[in-house]
Design a protein around this motif. Structure first.
Motif, PDB file in Angstrom:
ATOM      1  N   ASP A   1       0.685  -1.112  -0.206  1.00  0.00           N
ATOM      2  CA  ASP A   1       0.148  -0.061  -0.037  1.00  0.00           C
ATOM      3  C   ASP A   1       0.959   1.324   0.004  1.00  0.00           C
ATOM      4  OD1 ASP A   1      -1.879  -1.910   0.291  1.00  0.00           O
ATOM      5  OD2 ASP A   1      -2.336  -1.624   2.564  1.00  0.00           O
ATOM      6  N   GLY A   2       0.359   2.570  -0.491  1.00  0.00           N
ATOM      7  CA  GLY A   2       1.125   3.504  -0.413  1.00  0.00           C
ATOM      8  C   GLY A   2       0.784   4.594  -1.570  1.00  0.00           C
ATOM      9  N   PHE A   3       1.758   5.566  -1.855  1.00  0.00           N
ATOM     10  CA  PHE A   3       1.650   6.538  -2.873  1.00  0.00           C
ATOM     11  C   PHE A   3       2.682   6.180  -4.119  1.00  0.00           C
ATOM     12  CE2 PHE A   3      -0.186   8.448   0.715  1.00  0.00           C
ATOM     13  CZ  PHE A   3      -1.330   9.021   0.224  1.00  0.00           C
ATOM     14  N   VAL A   4       2.427   6.356  -5.185  1.00  0.00           N
ATOM     15  CA  VAL A   4       3.364   6.198  -6.334  1.00  0.00           C
ATOM     16  C   VAL A   4       4.241   7.593  -6.214  1.00  0.00           C
ATOM     17  CG1 VAL A   4       4.005   6.167  -8.910  1.00  0.00           C
ATOM     18  CG2 VAL A   4       2.068   4.861  -7.758  1.00  0.00           C
ATOM     19  N   SER A   5       5.431   7.290  -5.655  1.00  0.00           N
ATOM     20  CA  SER A   5       6.285   8.488  -5.252  1.00  0.00           C
ATOM     21  C   SER A   5       7.536   8.546  -6.186  1.00  0.00           C
ATOM     22  CB  SER A   5       7.222   8.350  -3.933  1.00  0.00           C
ATOM     23  OG  SER A   5       7.976   7.239  -3.973  1.00  0.00           O
ATOM     24  N   ALA A   6       7.607   7.953  -7.246  1.00  0.00           N
ATOM     25  CA  ALA A   6       8.641   8.246  -8.297  1.00  0.00           C
ATOM     26  C   ALA A   6       8.519   7.154  -9.277  1.00  0.00           C
ATOM     27  CB  ALA A   6      10.386   8.022  -7.734  1.00  0.00           C
ATOM     28  N   ILE A   7       8.913   7.346 -10.392  1.00  0.00           N
ATOM     29  CA  ILE A   7       8.744   6.437 -11.737  1.00  0.00           C
ATOM     30  C   ILE A   7       9.885   6.848 -12.513  1.00  0.00           C
ATOM     31  CG2 ILE A   7       7.512   5.757 -13.821  1.00  0.00           C
ATOM     32  CD1 ILE A   7       4.918   7.002 -12.689  1.00  0.00           C
TER      33      ILE A   7
ATOM     34  N   ASP B   1      10.438  -2.508 -10.192  1.00  0.00           N
ATOM     35  CA  ASP B   1      11.739  -1.710 -10.022  1.00  0.00           C
ATOM     36  C   ASP B   1      11.504  -0.295 -10.324  1.00  0.00           C
ATOM     37  OD1 ASP B   1      12.873  -4.096  -9.381  1.00  0.00           O
ATOM     38  OD2 ASP B   1      13.870  -4.513 -11.329  1.00  0.00           O
ATOM     39  N   ALA B   2      10.870   0.121 -11.360  1.00  0.00           N
ATOM     40  CA  ALA B   2      10.877   1.379 -11.951  1.00  0.00           C
ATOM     41  C   ALA B   2       9.864   2.229 -11.035  1.00  0.00           C
ATOM     42  CB  ALA B   2      10.487   1.263 -13.306  1.00  0.00           C
ATOM     43  N   ILE B   3       8.667   1.531 -10.677  1.00  0.00           N
ATOM     44  CA  ILE B   3       7.701   2.393 -10.198  1.00  0.00           C
ATOM     45  C   ILE B   3       7.820   2.191  -8.344  1.00  0.00           C
ATOM     46  CG2 ILE B   3       5.168   2.459  -9.665  1.00  0.00           C
ATOM     47  CD1 ILE B   3       4.889   1.599 -12.542  1.00  0.00           C
TER      48      ILE B   3
ATOM     49  N   GLY C   1      11.602   6.521 -15.596  1.00  0.00           N
ATOM     50  CA  GLY C   1      11.049   6.306 -16.916  1.00  0.00           C
ATOM     51  C   GLY C   1      11.969   5.455 -17.920  1.00  0.00           C
ATOM     52  N   GLU C   2      13.416   5.629 -17.906  1.00  0.00           N
ATOM     53  CA  GLU C   2      14.548   4.995 -18.496  1.00  0.00           C
ATOM     54  C   GLU C   2      14.342   3.730 -18.355  1.00  0.00           C
ATOM     55  OE1 GLU C   2      19.268   5.192 -19.318  1.00  0.00           O
ATOM     56  OE2 GLU C   2      18.553   6.536 -17.920  1.00  0.00           O
TER      57      GLU C   2
ATOM     58  N   LEU D   1      11.547   1.787 -17.679  1.00  0.00           N
ATOM     59  CA  LEU D   1      10.493   1.434 -18.338  1.00  0.00           C
ATOM     60  C   LEU D   1      10.801   1.419 -19.692  1.00  0.00           C
ATOM     61  CD1 LEU D   1       7.471   3.340 -16.366  1.00  0.00           C
ATOM     62  CD2 LEU D   1       8.102   1.078 -16.163  1.00  0.00           C
ATOM     63  N   GLY D   2      11.301   2.575 -20.370  1.00  0.00           N
ATOM     64  CA  GLY D   2      11.775   2.406 -21.654  1.00  0.00           C
ATOM     65  C   GLY D   2      12.660   1.390 -22.224  1.00  0.00           C
ATOM     66  N   LEU D   3      13.546   1.063 -21.369  1.00  0.00           N
ATOM     67  CA  LEU D   3      14.435  -0.045 -21.501  1.00  0.00           C
ATOM     68  C   LEU D   3      13.691  -1.652 -21.460  1.00  0.00           C
ATOM     69  CD1 LEU D   3      17.820   0.900 -19.681  1.00  0.00           C
ATOM     70  CD2 LEU D   3      17.264   0.980 -22.424  1.00  0.00           C
ATOM     71  N   ALA D   4      12.583  -1.582 -20.636  1.00  0.00           N
ATOM     72  CA  ALA D   4      11.886  -2.791 -20.657  1.00  0.00           C
ATOM     73  C   ALA D   4      11.101  -2.918 -21.886  1.00  0.00           C
ATOM     74  CB  ALA D   4      10.932  -2.616 -19.175  1.00  0.00           C
ATOM     75  N   VAL D   5      10.513  -1.806 -22.522  1.00  0.00           N
ATOM     76  CA  VAL D   5       9.876  -2.002 -23.768  1.00  0.00           C
ATOM     77  C   VAL D   5      10.922  -2.376 -24.989  1.00  0.00           C
ATOM     78  CG1 VAL D   5       8.613  -0.385 -25.619  1.00  0.00           C
ATOM     79  CG2 VAL D   5       8.247  -0.021 -22.985  1.00  0.00           C
ATOM     80  N   VAL D   6      12.101  -1.891 -24.879  1.00  0.00           N
ATOM     81  CA  VAL D   6      13.313  -2.245 -25.802  1.00  0.00           C
ATOM     82  C   VAL D   6      13.173  -3.864 -25.878  1.00  0.00           C
ATOM     83  CG1 VAL D   6      15.480  -2.079 -26.419  1.00  0.00           C
ATOM     84  CG2 VAL D   6      14.414  -0.014 -25.657  1.00  0.00           C
ATOM     85  N   ASP D   7      13.501  -4.130 -24.514  1.00  0.00           N
ATOM     86  CA  ASP D   7      13.793  -5.553 -24.215  1.00  0.00           C
ATOM     87  C   ASP D   7      12.519  -6.652 -24.651  1.00  0.00           C
ATOM     88  OD1 ASP D   7      15.242  -7.923 -22.833  1.00  0.00           O
ATOM     89  OD2 ASP D   7      13.513  -8.110 -21.745  1.00  0.00           O
ATOM     90  N   LEU D   8      11.200  -6.055 -24.549  1.00  0.00           N
ATOM     91  CA  LEU D   8      10.149  -6.609 -25.091  1.00  0.00           C
ATOM     92  C   LEU D   8      10.253  -6.709 -26.613  1.00  0.00           C
ATOM     93  CD1 LEU D   8       7.452  -4.993 -22.956  1.00  0.00           C
ATOM     94  CD2 LEU D   8       8.055  -7.541 -23.162  1.00  0.00           C
ATOM     95  N   GLY D   9      11.150  -5.915 -27.336  1.00  0.00           N
ATOM     96  CA  GLY D   9      11.036  -6.026 -28.930  1.00  0.00           C
ATOM     97  C   GLY D   9      10.445  -4.627 -29.399  1.00  0.00           C
TER      98      GLY D   9
END
Length: 434
Positions: free
Chosen positions: A343-349, A414-416, A351-352, A354-362
């Motif tokens: 539980d809690g608040f999304v305090s940081a994201i 890890d990113a959120i 972005g890099e 997340l972007g690299l995760a999309v790259v890894d997905l293809g």
């Protein structure tokens, strides 16, 4: 002229005559300058730097190393450039919105590399569409639809293509002077009456610190204006994805939500901010409030969506795309929900990440020759500051394979960052340069 003399003068920190830079740029384009000389030139500029006039002269020389476009239209020719971020699909909304307001937008864009997405890849996720058009067709699309988002032809700023490749292998990519000349030589070759720059800063941007972003924005604006193109820049926040989706087809789906009036949020607001600055500076509106209202009305009335549909059809895409975009966008076979671990608040994201995760997905490239899967990515990414409960969805992974989905899900976690307390207000506010 002699390449060695030009390089030696740069190494000594001396000013270079415009004729010498023009000669060197043409030598880059026609290979009259060797790779070794190009590398030495880049290193000399990187180490010694150029003054404001030298930077503008290099930009103009690289612009004029190939073909420059000319237009005869009954409205201003405008464009926008972003330094790159995650979930940044503003161009696909802004170009048709500007067109609906009476401007013409010949947008020459690029492909994704690294953790940021590419506008051309997003466009080409639409069934049948090709961003490769010849000059005659490019002119025709701009004249009839008001906008076209295309890839650069081989004869647009060829000196930059050569020098860019040399910089990549000589550790001179970071030079502010060379970055400025590279970005602007391609944009200014399009024959623009006005340009707005979106210089991003934060975890999802190439520029992580505000001072570096300000320096780049100032250099770009000053150089473009010296080169004769009225230009301003906005420094904008990229500490979280701009859209709640990352990945080519998924971002196009978000674009259509905005164009069809079904979504607002940061993507919509930044589109209006950039478009307002551009229309006002081009004299298309008497005030910034008037420019913003015109853009808002263009989207709300469906006029921007209509322009987008015309552009898509003219570039080989389906005639009915605006009415039924889901039919013409690919879907990934594996869709997995990622849930909060506490539980809690999304305090940081980050972005890099997340972007690299999309790259890894293809969904992106490690090198320029990599193929891209347009269907994969992330959707329904939670926004910064949201309060979440354990087990609540914070994103959805769209993947080609289960194993890739596993890695992407972990990257999302890890990113959120979820914390007990709400994050403080973002320090960065939008800044206008120029």
């Amino acid at each position: 002229m002699d390449a060695r003399a030009i390089i030696a003068a740069l190494r000594r920190g001396e000013g270079i005559e415009p004729e010498a830079l023009t000669w060197f740029a043409h030598g880059l384009a026609d290979h009259g300058v060797s790779d070794a000389q190009a590398g030495a030139f880049a290193m000399a500029v990187c180490l010694r730097g150029l003054d404001r006039e030298g930077r503008a002269q290099l930009t103009i020389a690289m612009r004029d190393s190939g073909k420059t476009l000319r237009w005869d239209l009954d409205g201003p020719v405008l464009d926008k450039h972003s330094t790159g971020g995650v979930g940044d699909c503003v161009s696909l909304i802004l170009a048709p919105a500007l067109a609906a307001c009476g401007a013409f937008v010949p947008m020459i864009s690029g492909r994704g590399l690294g953790h940021t997405g590419g506008t051309l890849d997003k466009m080409e996720s639409i069934s049948g569409l090709s961003t490769k058009v010849d000059e005659a067709r490019f002119h025709q699309i701009v004249e009839t639809a008001g906008c076209a988002i295309v890839s650069a032809s081989a004869d647009i700023a060829p000196a930059d293509k050569r020098l860019y490749a040399i910089r990549d292998v000589t550790a001179t990519v970071e030079s502010l002077d060379l970055i400025t000349a590279s970005i602007l030589s391609k944009k200014l070759a399009a024959g623009l009456d006005g340009l707005v720059l979106d210089v991003k800063v934060g975890s999802g941007a190439f520029m992580k610190e505000i001072d570096a972003a300000r320096a780049l924005a100032s250099a770009l604006v000053e150089t473009a204006n010296l080169a004769g193109c009225p230009t301003s820049a906005l420094i904008t926040d990229m500490n979280a994805p701009l859209a709640p989706a990352l990945g080519n087809a998924l971002e196009v789906a978000e674009v259509m939500k905005v164009l069809r009036g079904a979504a607002r949020g940061p993507l919509y607001e930044l589109t209006l901010a950039l478009g307002t600055q551009l229309l006002f500076s081009a004299g298309q509106a008497a005030s910034k409030d008037g420019a913003r209202e015109a853009l808002s009305n263009a989207i709300a009335s469906g006029a921007a969506a209509e322009r987008f549909g015309k552009m898509i059809a003219a570039m080989g895409g389906p005639l009915g795309f605006v009415e039924n975009p889901e039919r013409y966008l690919p879907e990934a076979p594996v869709i997995r929900e990622v849930t909060a671990q506490s539980d809690g608040f999304v305090s940081a994201i980050n972005g890099e990440v997340l972007g690299l995760a999309v790259v890894d997905l293809g969904g992106g490239r490690q090198v320029e020759s990599d193929l891209v899967n347009p269907a994969v990515g992330l959707s329904e990414v939670v926004t910064l500051g949201t309060r979440v409960s354990r087990g609540q969805a914070i994103a959805r992974v769209h993947s080609a394979r289960e194993s890739q989905a596993d890695r992407a899900a972990q990257a999302v976690r890890d990113a959120i960052v979820i914390s007990p307390t709400a994050p403080s207000k973002r320090v960065l506010e939008r800044e206008v340069i120029g």
